[in-house]
Design an enzyme around this catalytic site. Structure first.
Site, short mmCIF file in Angstrom:
data_model
loop_
_atom_site.label_atom_id
_atom_site.label_comp_id
_atom_site.label_asym_id
_atom_site.label_seq_id
_atom_site.Cartn_x
_atom_site.Cartn_y
_atom_site.Cartn_z
N CYS A 277 -0.06 3.72 -7.36
CA CYS A 277 -1.01 3.09 -6.44
C CYS A 277 -1.12 1.62 -6.79
CB CYS A 277 -2.38 3.75 -6.58
SG CYS A 277 -3.69 2.95 -5.62
N CYS B 121 0.87 -1.18 0.00
CA CYS B 121 0.00 0.00 0.00
C CYS B 121 0.90 1.21 0.00
CB CYS B 121 -0.95 0.02 1.18
SG CYS B 121 -2.19 1.36 1.02
#
Length: 274
Positions: free
Chosen positions: A221, A103
């Site tokens: 991302c 993440c």
């Protein structure tokens, strides 16, 4: 003489739970720590490593732990980071060879250089659990991969809201890579990010201000799907294309001592740039 079969079964079951299956020759176990709402990292990474297997014959398996995160806000991101050690201990029970903390923005939201601390926390948790493993974070992988291939200026696409995109921009620049342009798609719901169509990325990439850029970060991302567009954008724009997923893959392979041999996902993963 009677024999207590139930006792044998109980003993066998306890032993089975206490120790994972032994490693398989010519195979590596990869542990993933992902947000609970992530739907992309566990599809893009296995596909990339499937291509690596086709090229080299070495096999890879994936073993995940999840930390709660639904909305991409600083509060939920901080809460996820707080669960990193517990997730690391859980995934290390599978005796993995490397742990990827997947993440990017959760780490970057914690401030400059936070990937170093996160990787240390995860590594220490795995060691304390009796299963030490190499550790890679998507945040660290992105900035280190860019540096490794000699890139000092990039143009970037993120799915985040503008304030988080600015935070990511500042984080990357704090690691010595100038961001000449950054597009924020402003999607706050993490499940919705995973539904974004990578077919739209080439057009977005064309719209980036690329003057002076030495590479494109097509997805800063791990949740924003991008693999299907990486090679197309790289071929069309003539710049190396890196994503959070390809950078993480690159560093996982390096941690395992393996040479990248992955076609169709940008020059970084062919081994041509490293």
């Amino acid at each position: 003489m009677s024999h207590d079969l139930s006792a044998d079964l109980t003993t066998d079951a306890a032993a089975c739970e206490a120790s994972p299956a032994p490693g398989v020759p010519d195979a590596s176990r990869i542990g993933l720590i992902v947000p609970s709402s992530n739907t992309t990292m566990e599809t893009e990474l296995p596909e990339l490593f499937r291509r690596q297997t086709e090229a080299t014959g070495h096999r890879y398996t994936f073993h995940s732990a999840r930390a709660a995160m639904k909305q991409v806000t600083k509060e939920e991101l901080a809460a996820m980071v707080g669960k990193a050690a517990d997730c690391a201990a859980a995934v290390s029970d599978a005796d993995v060879d490397v742990i990827a903390y997947a993440c990017l923005v959760a780490v970057m939201a914690q401030g400059p250089g936070a990937h170093k601390e996160s990787e240390q926390v995860i590594g220490e948790a795995a060691r304390a659990n009796g299963h030490p493993a190499a550790v890679v974070s998507s945040a660290g992988a992105l900035v280190r991969s860019l540096t490794a291939i000699g890139v000092h200026r990039v143009a970037m696409v993120t799915p985040y809201m503008a304030p988080l995109t600015q935070l990511v921009r500042e984080y990357v620049e704090g690691e010595g890579v100038e961001v000449v342009d950054a597009v924020a798609l402003e999607v706050p719901d993490n499940l919705a990010v995973g539904r974004l169509d990578p077919a739209g990325l080439p057009e977005i990439a064309r719209g980036l201000q690329r003057e002076g850029a030495e590479a494109i970060v097509l997805s800063a991302c791990v949740q924003m799907p991008s693999l299907a567009a990486v090679q197309r954008v790289e071929d069309e724009l003539g710049l190396p294309v890196v994503t959070a997923a390809t950078a993480t893959t690159y560093e996982v392979l390096k941690a395992l001592g393996h040479t990248p041999s992955i076609p169709g996902a940008g020059a970084l993963l062919t081994g041509a740039l490293g």
